[in-house]
Design a protein around this motif. Sequence first.
Motif, mmCIF file in Angstrom:
data_model
loop_
_atom_site.group_PDB
_atom_site.id
_atom_site.type_symbol
_atom_site.label_atom_id
_atom_site.label_comp_id
_atom_site.label_asym_id
_atom_site.label_seq_id
_atom_site.Cartn_x
_atom_site.Cartn_y
_atom_site.Cartn_z
ATOM 1 N N ASP A 186 0.841 -1.358 0.210
ATOM 2 C CA ASP A 186 0.031 0.049 0.014
ATOM 3 C C ASP A 186 0.772 1.055 -0.119
ATOM 4 O O ASP A 186 1.973 1.342 0.241
ATOM 5 C CB ASP A 186 -0.954 -0.032 1.125
ATOM 6 C CG ASP A 186 -0.130 -0.034 2.400
ATOM 7 O OD1 ASP A 186 -0.071 1.179 3.153
ATOM 8 O OD2 ASP A 186 0.070 -1.188 2.908
ATOM 9 N N ASP A 222 -4.191 1.649 -2.372
ATOM 10 C CA ASP A 222 -3.618 3.099 -2.407
ATOM 11 C C ASP A 222 -2.431 3.123 -2.954
ATOM 12 O O ASP A 222 -1.716 4.017 -2.685
ATOM 13 C CB ASP A 222 -3.853 3.364 -0.897
ATOM 14 C CG ASP A 222 -5.287 3.249 -0.297
ATOM 15 O OD1 ASP A 222 -5.969 4.315 -0.634
ATOM 16 O OD2 ASP A 222 -5.469 2.340 0.652
ATOM 17 N N ASN A 223 -1.967 2.536 -4.084
ATOM 18 C CA ASN A 223 -0.769 2.644 -4.792
ATOM 19 C C ASN A 223 -1.042 3.702 -5.936
ATOM 20 O O ASN A 223 -2.211 3.667 -6.760
ATOM 21 C CB ASN A 223 -0.157 1.251 -5.237
ATOM 22 C CG ASN A 223 -0.102 0.418 -3.958
ATOM 23 O OD1 ASN A 223 0.923 0.744 -3.170
ATOM 24 N ND2 ASN A 223 -0.682 -0.576 -3.668
ATOM 25 N N ASN A 247 -6.151 2.065 -6.176
ATOM 26 C CA ASN A 247 -5.000 2.620 -6.749
ATOM 27 C C ASN A 247 -5.402 3.369 -7.942
ATOM 28 O O ASN A 247 -6.323 3.487 -8.842
ATOM 29 C CB ASN A 247 -4.524 1.292 -7.408
ATOM 30 C CG ASN A 247 -4.205 0.108 -6.124
ATOM 31 O OD1 ASN A 247 -3.242 0.443 -5.412
ATOM 32 N ND2 ASN A 247 -5.142 -0.760 -6.121
ATOM 33 N N ASN A 269 -10.844 1.774 -8.133
ATOM 34 C CA ASN A 269 -9.466 2.323 -8.623
ATOM 35 C C ASN A 269 -9.983 3.183 -9.874
ATOM 36 O O ASN A 269 -10.931 3.411 -10.407
ATOM 37 C CB ASN A 269 -9.054 0.930 -9.334
ATOM 38 C CG ASN A 269 -8.529 -0.109 -8.187
ATOM 39 O OD1 ASN A 269 -7.765 0.086 -7.527
ATOM 40 N ND2 ASN A 269 -9.386 -1.201 -8.182
ATOM 41 N N CYS A 462 2.138 8.790 -1.853
ATOM 42 C CA CYS A 462 2.720 7.172 -2.668
ATOM 43 C C CYS A 462 4.124 7.475 -2.650
ATOM 44 O O CYS A 462 4.587 8.395 -3.247
ATOM 45 C CB CYS A 462 1.955 6.835 -3.797
ATOM 46 S SG CYS A 462 0.416 6.156 -3.568
#
Length: 677
Positions: A186, A222-223, A247, A269, A462
């Motif tokens: 993450d 959450d990337n 993401n 996403n 990130c």
Amino acid sequence: MIRLLFLNICLLAGIALSAKNIEVKNIDELHKANKAAAPGDIIILQNGEWNNVTIELDCKGTAMQPILFKADTAGKVRITGHSRLLIGGAYIVVDGFYFTNGFSGKTPVIQFRDANKEPAYNCRVTNSVIDGYNNPKRLEDNNWVLFYGKHNRMDHCTIQDKQNMGVTVAVILDDEKSRENFHSIDHNYFGKRIPLGSNGGETIRVGLSQHALFNSNTMITDNFFEHCDGETEIISIKSCSNIIRNNLFKESFGSVVLRHGDNNVVESNVFLGNGKDGTGGVRVINKGQWVVGNLFYGLRGAGFRSPLAVMNGVPNSPAIRYVSAQDAVIANNTWYKCEPLAFCEGSNTERSETPHNIWFINNIIAGSDLAYKTFDNTDGFHFAGNQLSHTQQQLAAGFEFTQLKNVSIGKLNFPVATRAAPVPDSIRLLAGKKLLMDISTNAGFYDTKKLESVIKNAYDSCGAKWLIAAIKTNNKLTYTCKDAAQLAAQLAETRADITIIRLTGTDYEFTEPLQVNKNITITASSKKIRFTSKTKLAAVFEVNAGSYFTLQGLNADLAGLQAENFILTEKDGNTAHVNINLTKNSIAGFTGNILKASKSSYADSVVISQNNFNNTKGTLFSFNNENDKKSFYNVEKLYINNNTFNNHEGQILAMLREGGDESTMGPRVWFNKNVLN
């Protein structure tokens, strides 16, 4: 009660006082500190270069008091050379390491398992970077990060510029110690990964085909994935019960692929293709997959890289082959300005089993003339409540034209629904168990706050924020060369980032191949130049890894040149790619290959445009050395356009890709508006 509270406070204070800060300045001191570490200890690595080291950590902290191994200053502990990190033990945190200027060979850079093959539990790597830590040769396989054990986490790391074969991050499910692992990947930044030209270029893979029926329970959340172009599968899921959520996928040449395994969730996403060729969405295979609440924007992939591909399967397929899509829910998604969706993708004589019990409900498809394509019978789909702005095709029941409202979030403009449609109670009940969001009666992606949150998180939270991208200013120098000796010397001595060499002589006699490095452009005036040699050469120009080579505006007579190849790409199979451009040249009298790609070499782009080739013999452009039947190839994009071929004897182009692997789509060849006389 007061005495008990006082006792607890004293106990906690005693534990805190027993923890130590330990500074280490070399690998021996680090390993000694690891062996002696107690819960709560902080081991601080001295800033500087840690070269050719294997860092092995196997101590055991606790949930309340993990053991921390941290750089004195994040990013200042530079791990270089032939180095790697092995983590076993429990409740270990690694913070601020920087892997750069090196490679780890056949082993991973970071592995959540120690040298005795004991996996890690509840361990974490955070705020760290792996940057360009590539094996020297492109097809030398290794993975950068391997997850074993359970409840491990990689977060707020920057992982970028992987160029050699092998998955960037892989979750291993070899035994019960590593299944149902609940790992978390993450808040990481996964940066540029150039096309590999082979299978094995995934950014994340969870499991292998033989693990298809095991639960992994890995969370990929959450990337930020940006320009992850390694192969068709950006994320390859080969196990059950994984979650891919929140993401951002930006301009990445591939898809999230639910390749093997069941009951995976792709939720909330954002896929921003922004019109880039080959950008895909989600490929759905196997049973019980949920694709809900995603925004797909400007995706230009087709086939297996379609914005959505719901796959046919092989009848009675084992789990390791192609199980047709079954019992899937695809709901509350929006596809805007995308290529058509693909239903029953992959249909052929082998993949003849069509999808079954697919709930495609309350989605929006807008901004495209063609909403979807069907490649087989779609009786197994339940279409309902899907809204379209317009299309030029006849629609199945369950799709309808409607007035959509456009909303803007920053620079993104996309449609939302203006009216609701029902959701079956059975789907709503299952959604409560699988999703963070609710299945909405409003069609499409509707949560504008979620969109803002995903984008803000990607850019603000990130990756390792201490890593500042270098601002590179290219210096450009121009030289003139009157003969072959001067040209050879200049190519050998060039130090500029961009070098332009103008040929001013008329006769160039070559005695050995010339080495092309960096960014080289060779040009000339309109007068005719003669290239000759007294002995047979392997090539005139050998283009080395990482080079950009341009020949432009030459009027060259090669009749007196004894050479197998005029241009030859590097022969060592290096990690770095080449780019070659032949534009507006007149080349005459050559016997052999004008351009030959060596085995294991790889070009991102070859452009052959507006040239005249006169009185030539042989195969002009050879990309046919990858004959191992492994689906390897030598060039991603080849453009042969607007050329004239006069009195040529032999083939113009030889191109070979042998093998049935479907994870890459190259080579892509454009042969347009050429004249053959």
